[in-house]
Design a protein around this motif. Structure first.
Motif, PDB file in Angstrom:
ATOM      1  N   GLN A  85      -1.521  -4.589   9.939  1.00 21.36           N
ATOM      2  CA  GLN A  85      -0.113  -5.157   9.526  1.00 21.36           C
ATOM      3  C   GLN A  85      -0.147  -5.067   7.837  1.00 21.36           C
ATOM      4  OE1 GLN A  85      -0.473  -9.014  11.504  1.00 21.36           O
ATOM      5  NE2 GLN A  85       0.749  -8.243  13.302  1.00 21.36           N
ATOM      6  N   LEU A  86      -0.614  -4.025   7.496  1.00 23.47           N
ATOM      7  CA  LEU A  86      -0.539  -3.977   5.932  1.00 23.47           C
ATOM      8  C   LEU A  86       0.910  -3.526   5.619  1.00 23.47           C
ATOM      9  CD1 LEU A  86      -4.396  -2.893   5.149  1.00 23.47           C
ATOM     10  CD2 LEU A  86      -3.117  -4.987   4.500  1.00 23.47           C
ATOM     11  N   PRO A  87       1.634  -4.049   4.606  1.00 29.06           N
ATOM     12  CA  PRO A  87       2.983  -3.368   4.251  1.00 29.06           C
ATOM     13  C   PRO A  87       2.715  -1.836   3.564  1.00 29.06           C
ATOM     14  CG  PRO A  87       2.346  -4.795   2.585  1.00 29.06           C
ATOM     15  CD  PRO A  87       1.156  -5.288   3.529  1.00 29.06           C
ATOM     16  N   VAL A  88       3.259  -0.892   4.127  1.00 32.62           N
ATOM     17  CA  VAL A  88       3.069   0.569   3.808  1.00 32.62           C
ATOM     18  C   VAL A  88       4.345   1.183   3.152  1.00 32.62           C
ATOM     19  CG1 VAL A  88       2.192   2.759   4.494  1.00 32.62           C
ATOM     20  CG2 VAL A  88       1.381   0.535   5.515  1.00 32.62           C
ATOM     21  N   GLN A  89       4.263   1.757   2.012  1.00 31.23           N
ATOM     22  CA  GLN A  89       5.050   2.450   1.593  1.00 31.23           C
ATOM     23  C   GLN A  89       4.692   4.150   1.613  1.00 31.23           C
ATOM     24  OE1 GLN A  89       8.834   2.328   0.472  1.00 31.23           O
ATOM     25  NE2 GLN A  89       8.458   4.509   0.829  1.00 31.23           N
ATOM     26  N   HIS A  91      -2.894   6.029   8.212  1.00 30.10           N
ATOM     27  CA  HIS A  91      -1.539   5.259   8.521  1.00 30.10           C
ATOM     28  C   HIS A  91      -1.675   4.460   9.712  1.00 30.10           C
ATOM     29  CE1 HIS A  91       3.059   5.020   7.710  1.00 30.10           C
ATOM     30  NE2 HIS A  91       2.708   5.052   8.986  1.00 30.10           N
ATOM     31  N   LYS A  92      -2.080   5.017  10.622  1.00 26.22           N
ATOM     32  CA  LYS A  92      -2.013   4.000  11.815  1.00 26.22           C
ATOM     33  C   LYS A  92      -2.985   2.912  11.688  1.00 26.22           C
ATOM     34  CE  LYS A  92      -1.389   7.616  15.357  1.00 26.22           C
ATOM     35  NZ  LYS A  92      -1.876   8.619  16.490  1.00 26.22           N
ATOM     36  N   TRP A  93      -3.994   3.022  10.876  1.00 27.02           N
ATOM     37  CA  TRP A  93      -5.124   1.806  10.654  1.00 27.02           C
ATOM     38  C   TRP A  93      -4.251   0.828   9.760  1.00 27.02           C
ATOM     39  CZ3 TRP A  93      -7.131  -0.439   6.317  1.00 27.02           C
ATOM     40  CH2 TRP A  93      -8.016  -1.306   6.513  1.00 27.02           C
ATOM     41  N   LEU A  94      -3.453   1.366   8.681  1.00 30.59           N
ATOM     42  CA  LEU A  94      -2.806   0.322   7.890  1.00 30.59           C
ATOM     43  C   LEU A  94      -1.774  -0.566   8.766  1.00 30.59           C
ATOM     44  CD1 LEU A  94      -2.127   2.769   4.824  1.00 30.59           C
ATOM     45  CD2 LEU A  94      -3.489   0.744   4.994  1.00 30.59           C
ATOM     46  N   VAL A 103       0.795  -1.344  -0.067  1.00 31.57           N
ATOM     47  CA  VAL A 103       0.012   0.056   0.092  1.00 31.57           C
ATOM     48  C   VAL A 103       0.873   1.293  -0.123  1.00 31.57           C
ATOM     49  CG1 VAL A 103      -1.833   1.409   1.060  1.00 31.57           C
ATOM     50  CG2 VAL A 103      -1.942  -1.095   1.025  1.00 31.57           C
ATOM     51  N   CYS A 104       0.933   2.090  -1.071  1.00 34.33           N
ATOM     52  CA  CYS A 104       1.629   3.330  -1.000  1.00 34.33           C
ATOM     53  C   CYS A 104       0.536   4.310  -0.661  1.00 34.33           C
ATOM     54  CB  CYS A 104       2.038   3.399  -2.780  1.00 34.33           C
ATOM     55  SG  CYS A 104       3.097   2.216  -3.219  1.00 34.33           S
ATOM     56  N   GLN A 105       1.082   5.082   0.430  1.00 36.38           N
ATOM     57  CA  GLN A 105       0.141   6.044   0.914  1.00 36.38           C
ATOM     58  C   GLN A 105       0.832   7.397   0.665  1.00 36.38           C
ATOM     59  OE1 GLN A 105      -0.219   6.634   5.165  1.00 36.38           O
ATOM     60  NE2 GLN A 105      -1.834   7.874   5.032  1.00 36.38           N
ATOM     61  N   LEU A 106       0.187   8.222   0.038  1.00 40.95           N
ATOM     62  CA  LEU A 106       0.718   9.548  -0.579  1.00 40.95           C
ATOM     63  C   LEU A 106       0.104  10.633   0.151  1.00 40.95           C
ATOM     64  CD1 LEU A 106       0.566   7.674  -2.703  1.00 40.95           C
ATOM     65  CD2 LEU A 106      -0.040   9.387  -4.391  1.00 40.95           C
ATOM     66  N   PRO A 148       1.177  16.158   7.812  1.00 41.13           N
ATOM     67  CA  PRO A 148      -0.077  15.510   7.680  1.00 41.13           C
ATOM     68  C   PRO A 148      -1.340  15.775   8.220  1.00 41.13           C
ATOM     69  CG  PRO A 148       1.906  14.057   8.406  1.00 41.13           C
ATOM     70  CD  PRO A 148       2.270  15.751   8.175  1.00 41.13           C
ATOM     71  N   MET A 149      -2.460  15.769   7.801  1.00 41.99           N
ATOM     72  CA  MET A 149      -3.775  16.024   8.384  1.00 41.99           C
ATOM     73  C   MET A 149      -4.043  14.782   9.258  1.00 41.99           C
ATOM     74  SD  MET A 149      -5.597  18.257   5.270  1.00 41.99           S
ATOM     75  CE  MET A 149      -6.857  19.147   6.601  1.00 41.99           C
ATOM     76  N   ALA A 150      -5.127  14.845   9.893  1.00 35.23           N
ATOM     77  CA  ALA A 150      -5.822  13.925  10.959  1.00 35.23           C
ATOM     78  C   ALA A 150      -6.025  12.785  10.036  1.00 35.23           C
ATOM     79  CB  ALA A 150      -6.748  14.494  11.807  1.00 35.23           C
ATOM     80  N   SER A 151      -6.717  12.996   9.163  1.00 38.48           N
ATOM     81  CA  SER A 151      -7.141  11.588   8.092  1.00 38.48           C
ATOM     82  C   SER A 151      -5.892  10.951   7.616  1.00 38.48           C
ATOM     83  CB  SER A 151      -7.836  12.273   7.061  1.00 38.48           C
ATOM     84  OG  SER A 151      -7.179  13.065   6.269  1.00 38.48           O
TER      85      SER A 151
END
Length: 208
Positions: free
Chosen positions: A147-151, A140-143, A122-125, A132-135
């Motif tokens: 345990q989802l792989p985040v970039q 990011h915390k939810w991902l 999952v690429c979070q932009l 970063p805004m609250a959303s």
């Protein structure tokens, strides 16, 4: 496939979905892109694929309301080829989006992220020009919690100075609590900054 020098040689739209039975068939790995509605996600996808019209760029944030699947073919330096799905998720956090729509979108987005067996990354932009805004932080915390792989990828790097980029990158990492997580990619769709770095991450992810 050789990871070094990975590039995209073909990209095409495949399907849009809001339910699991609408996902395209196939066993290609999925590289997912998610971010706020005005983060420049479509521009980054077009830049990454070098296909200007692949993801439609709208002047109205929040217009994308479905999970969009694109099939990409990549080639390494030794001419090996691999295919994967690039998945474009609806933007989050747009204030003018109705609450009922937000709830509906969050349900099918959550279902996809938690249940797709092909999801690889999952690429979070996040827009590098602002903290970063609250959303962004909540997503990011939810991902991470699931345990989802985040970039994390910061967009619009061409809009500020190099000194400001370094400062903002530090602010974003701190806000997201990125200790021990993969490094953040600084991206400019206009200049192509960060493109090869992202392609290398995608190549390494698909090889796992």
């Amino acid at each position: 496939m050789t990871v070094a020098g990975l590039d995209i040689i073909r990209a095409q739209y495949i399907a849009s979905a809001v339910r699991m039975d609408q996902y395209p068939a196939g066993d290609f790995g999925e590289i997912v892109f998610i971010g706020r509605s005005n983060v420049g996600k479509s521009s980054l996808i077009n830049s990454l694929s070098r296909h200007r019209g692949l993801a439609r760029i709208s002047g109205t944030p929040g217009k994308t309301q479905t999970i969009n699947f694109y099939q990409l073919t990549a080639r390494g330096t030794a001419e090996e080829r691999t295919e994967f799905f690039l998945v474009d998720l609806p933007g989050y956090g747009y204030a003018k989006t109705g609450q009922a729509n937000r709830r509906q979108w969050s349900r099918f987005i959550e279902e996809y992220l938690l249940k797709s067996p092909r999801l690889k990354l999952v690429c979070q932009l996040i827009d590098i020009r602002h903290p970063p805004m609250a959303s962004d932080v909540d997503m990011h915390k939810w991902l991470v919690a699931n345990q989802l792989p985040v970039q994390v990828i910061t967009t619009k790097a061409d809009k500020i100075s190099k000194m400001a980029v370094q400062k903002q990158a530090g602010i974003i990492k701190k806000a997201l609590g990125m200790t021990g997580q993969p490094s953040m990619i600084v991206y400019s769709s206009l200049k192509g900054t960060g493109r090869q770095e992202l392609l290398d991450v995608i190549g390494q992810t698909l090889l796992k």
